[in-house]
Design a protein around this motif. Structure first.
Motif, PDB file in Angstrom:
ATOM      1  N   VAL A 176       0.568  -1.094   0.017  1.00 17.99           N
ATOM      2  CA  VAL A 176      -0.017   0.262   0.045  1.00 17.99           C
ATOM      3  C   VAL A 176       0.964   1.405   0.238  1.00 17.99           C
ATOM      4  O   VAL A 176       1.672   1.265   0.773  1.00 17.99           O
ATOM      5  N   MET A 177       0.317   2.322  -1.268  1.00 14.73           N
ATOM      6  CA  MET A 177       1.030   3.667  -0.887  1.00 14.73           C
ATOM      7  C   MET A 177       0.370   4.683  -1.276  1.00 14.73           C
ATOM      8  O   MET A 177      -0.459   4.414  -1.838  1.00 14.73           O
ATOM      9  N   LYS A 178       0.166   6.175  -0.722  1.00 16.88           N
ATOM     10  CA  LYS A 178      -0.299   6.690  -1.776  1.00 16.88           C
ATOM     11  C   LYS A 178       0.640   7.322  -2.820  1.00 16.88           C
ATOM     12  O   LYS A 178       1.809   6.597  -3.195  1.00 16.88           O
ATOM     13  N   HIS A 179      -0.185   8.190  -3.852  1.00 11.57           N
ATOM     14  CA  HIS A 179       0.456   7.871  -5.421  1.00 11.57           C
ATOM     15  C   HIS A 179       1.870   8.421  -5.638  1.00 11.57           C
ATOM     16  O   HIS A 179       2.406   7.658  -6.259  1.00 11.57           O
ATOM     17  N   VAL A 180       2.360   9.411  -4.876  1.00 15.72           N
ATOM     18  CA  VAL A 180       4.111   9.703  -4.458  1.00 15.72           C
ATOM     19  C   VAL A 180       4.423   8.826  -4.381  1.00 15.72           C
ATOM     20  O   VAL A 180       5.795   8.810  -4.543  1.00 15.72           O
ATOM     21  N   GLY A 181       4.003   8.057  -3.243  1.00 14.95           N
ATOM     22  CA  GLY A 181       4.794   6.675  -3.469  1.00 14.95           C
ATOM     23  C   GLY A 181       5.784   5.811  -4.001  1.00 14.95           C
ATOM     24  O   GLY A 181       6.444   5.244  -4.293  1.00 14.95           O
TER      25      GLY A 181
END
Lengths: 179, 594
Positions: free
Chosen positions: B77-82
């Motif tokens: 799982v990550m955020k978009h910039v991740g």
């Protein structure tokens, strides 16, 4: 019941709890509920605006001029979000003062009713300064278009935070009786 | 026994989906709006799922890849910039495919609620040719995670499930189900598939093209591509949360809801277009569906009426259809003529970052900033940060500024503890290796604060709250070759200032560790509040430069300037304001003698 509510305040005032409480109470009463939380940059002290829709599965995102009810735990934040309220809607604001005269005139023009209640002070007197949010929940169930009873709200709050049930019940009672 | 329907946040439902799908290994680095997903995964028993915070998104992805190689279902799982950080792995993993099924959840942030940009993850879907699922509500989020694992294993591919802030943080009713245990397959020895050297990669690339064709055919008959039949005058193709806005604004319209945004179900889209006179695409951010439809030779309108910027709402969707002439312009709205003050985001009362940036201002430094709560020091009154780029950029930015040779001010890089562990170590090695002359201010508040207080290797506690090895920053810093490193109490302004001055005077890379826990996490700190002795306050505003939200102007004036007051309920007694007060008028609140 299909009620669109905007809840606002400053981070740390318990706006999120207020949202969850109303959502929970509606759900326990068998209504569909959708709510939306936004997490801004600031951990504490920033603007918090939540959207809550009781009685519908449609999008919880409330449009400008689309809210039946605005619950403001802070007067400035209430001002900032007034434009969400629809003509004929209702504003309940935690404040010791009424809105400034020019704002009140505008609200009258749009047939928006306002109810100023010094919930922070009432909560302090009651013995739990942070219960202003629960007092506002008490106000909400007193409204004729909200098909939730005071007792049902008290049951839900007891389930959510059993330890504080007694004080919260009192807070709901206080809010309910301001109408 | 039936499991009761209950309200869940989108992120909670995604976690539930992973558990039900029989996931055995889950990893993530926190990032708004994705953080609560792994936190929720950690609520399931460890015997079901190994869930762990990773030091950064690429590490998280690699952990998930490893678990997939070893033959279990894995989850990352990550955020978009991740995904930018993890993209190197993504680009190889898509060639490799999977052994145990693999779902990557990526949360976009249209509207930039708490990010540095609003990039559209669907671009990565195309770059990596990875199927991408697009739930619209929490129930679908749960169902699509489970579907993701089926697709992953059927088509030998990692699968992206894309969420956005609105989906991740919306609470709605969800029907949870039971967990299906997936039998571990064990490691699959197949170097041609698992070892990406040119000879093997060349064999894998055509498989991607075949896979794309198969997936297209699959989605052409999949029920997640849903056709809500309605008016034949116009039709709307939409996906994600905007689907709910379209349904609200145009309940009569024919709608093609894309439960997957890559690859597009070309046949279904053509059929849909033939059935209506005019077609609109309502998609947040980039005109991806719109452009691909144009490439199919279809007539369509999208970004002409629905912005490429920010997030949608029922209101913006309505106004788009008004502009397009589908909806009549509503009567001019009677709008309120009120302009209330805007409340900018602030640091917390007593935040240890205040002193670090007060010191950076005192030495008049050029400050290369980084990502975290402390980015708020870029705005008034501290206004102490000159640049902020991406996670871990500060130190190498400072190196570049030093090498440019144009700077007359001392160069300081400021970086938080979690960000340092995420991507601050390689640039620190680079700084030493290339003989840079910079000062690094490592802001150690002992938690990943901005995302809500997550543990990391510097706290010595795992996601599940168990004790583990605790990183020693001084040792890591010295091991990179830094010769000058000191740790100072962030609440001792004088000592912090002296130490930073020494560090600047040192020729080479110097590291100052500014050391104080976050006031909110892992425990909320409270202390005896301070008050202003109004008679002695000269309204000099020195304390106001800290930007502490417990300080405000009182109605009392001194020579035309507001005196200061302290809100006792917010003050935690950190004493930073007392330390900067030239008239010594800030004291602990006097207790009344009974």
């Amino acid at each position: 019941m299909d009620i669109k509510i905007i809840l606002c305040g400053i981070g740390g005032q318990g706006v999120v709890f207020l949202n969850r409480l109303l959502a929970r109470a509606a759900m326990d009463a068998g209504f569909p509920v959708m709510s939306l939380e936004s997490h801004g940059m600031s951990r504490r002290g920033g603007s918090v605006v939540l959207h809550l829709r009781l009685g519908s599965h449609e999008s919880p995102l409330v449009s400008q001029g689309g809210a039946d009810l605005l619950l403001a735990l802070d007067a400035q934040e209430g001002l900032r979000n007034l434009s969400f309220v629809k003509s004929g809607g209702m504003v309940i604001v935690n404040s010791k003062d009424e809105f400034p005269a020019e704002v009140s005139t505008e609200l009258k023009r749009l047939k928006i009713k306002t109810h100023s209640i010094n919930a922070t002070e009432l909560a302090r007197k009651m013995g739990k300064a942070t219960a202003a949010n629960v007092i506002l929940a008490g106000c909400t169930v007193a409204l004729s278009n909200v098909s939730l009873t005071k007792e049902a709200l008290q049951e839900s709050v007891a389930l959510m935070s059993p330890k504080a049930a007694k004080l919260n019940n009192k807070a709901i009672e206080i809010g309910y009786n301001t109408f | 026994m039936n499991i009761k329907i209950r309200p869940m946040m989108g992120n909670e439902a995604i976690a539930q989906g992973a558990w039900e799908a029989g996931v055995q290994v889950a990893s993530a680095y926190p990032g708004t709006p994705s953080t609560e997903i792994l936190e929720n995964v950690a609520n399931y028993p460890e015997s079901d799922i190994k869930a762990q915070w990773a030091t950064n998104e690429k590490v998280a992805f690699d952990v998930a890849s490893g678990a997939s190689f070893a033959g279990v279902r894995s989850f990352v799982v990550m955020k978009h910039v991740g995904l930018n950080v993890a993209s190197d792995t993504l680009m190889s993993q898509t060639y490799i495919g999977i052994n145990g099924g693999m779902v990557i959840v990526v949360c976009d942030d249209p509207g930039i609620h708490s990010s540095q940009n609003e990039q559209d993850t669907r671009m990565y879907s195309r770059l990596a040719m990875v199927p991408t699922l697009e739930p619209s509500d929490a129930q679908e989020a749960l169902d699509f995670v489970k579907l993701g694992y089926e697709l992953s294993e059927e088509f030998d591919t990692p699968v992206i499930l894309r969420s956005t802030t609105r989906l991740s943080h919306t609470r709605s009713l969800v029907q949870p189900g039971k967990r299906t245990e997936a039998k571990p397959l064990g490691f699959l020895e197949d170097p041609k598939k698992n070892v990406m050297i040119p000879g093997h990669s060349r064999l894998r690339h055509p498989k991607l093209l075949e896979r794309e064709t198969k997936l297209k055919a699959y989605f052409d008959s999949s029920e997640i591509i849903r056709w809500d039949k309605g008016s034949t005058d116009y039709g709307v193709i939409t996906l994600g949360p905007p689907y709910t806005y379209v349904k609200e604004v145009l309940p009569e319209a024919s709608v093609l809801k894309l439960g997957a945004s890559y690859p597009l179900p070309e046949k279904r889209i053509r059929e849909f277009c033939e059935s209506v006179k005019q077609v609109f695409v309502v998609e947040e951010l980039e005109p991806i569906v719109e452009n691909e439809m144009r490439a199919m030779g279809l007539a369509v309108d999208g970004k002409k009426y629905f912005s490429r910027l920010g997030e949608f709402s029922p209101e913006t969707v309505r106004s788009g259809f008004e502009d397009a002439g589908i909806l009549k312009n509503k009567k001019k709205k009677v709008s309120l003529k009120i302009n209330p003050v805007v409340r900018p985001p602030v640091l917390c009362a007593g935040c240890s970052h205040m002193s670090s940036f007060m010191v950076a201002n005192a030495v008049d430094a050029r400050v290369a900033g980084d990502i975290g709560c402390y980015t708020l020091a870029a705005v008034e009154p501290l206004s102490a940060i000159d640049t902020t780029v991406a996670m871990g950029s500060s130190i190498a930015n400072a190196v570049g500024m030093d090498k440019a040779g144009t700077e007359t001010k001392p160069i300081i890089a400021t970086i938080g503890d979690s960000t340092f562990l995420h991507s601050g170590i390689p640039p620190l090695i680079d700084a030493v290796y290339n003989n840079a002359d910079i000062t690094v201010l490592l802001l150690d508040n002992k938690i990943t604060a901005m995302t809500g207080g997550q543990h990391h290797p510097g706290t010595g506690i795992t996601l599940r709250g168990e004790k583990t090895h605790k990183v020693d920053y001084e040792s890591i810093v010295r091991a990179t070759g830094v010769k000058w490193v000191k740790t100072v109490d962030s609440y001792d302004l004088g000592a912090l200032l002296r130490t930073v001055r020494e560090a600047i005077a040192f020729k080479g890379v110097a590291v100052v560790i500014s050391d104080r826990p976050c006031v909110l996490d892992p425990v909320r700190l409270r202390g005896e509040p301070l008050e202003v002795i109004a008679e002695s306050c000269t309204g000099c505003q020195a304390c106001m430069n800290l930007g502490c939200p417990a300080l405000s102007w009182s109605a009392e004036m001194f020579e035309g300037h507001h005196k200061i007051k302290i809100t006792a309920s917010s003050c935690i007694g950190c004493s930073l304001c007392a330390q900067v007060c030239p008239t010594d008028c800030i004291k602990p609140v006097m207790k009344m003698e009974s």
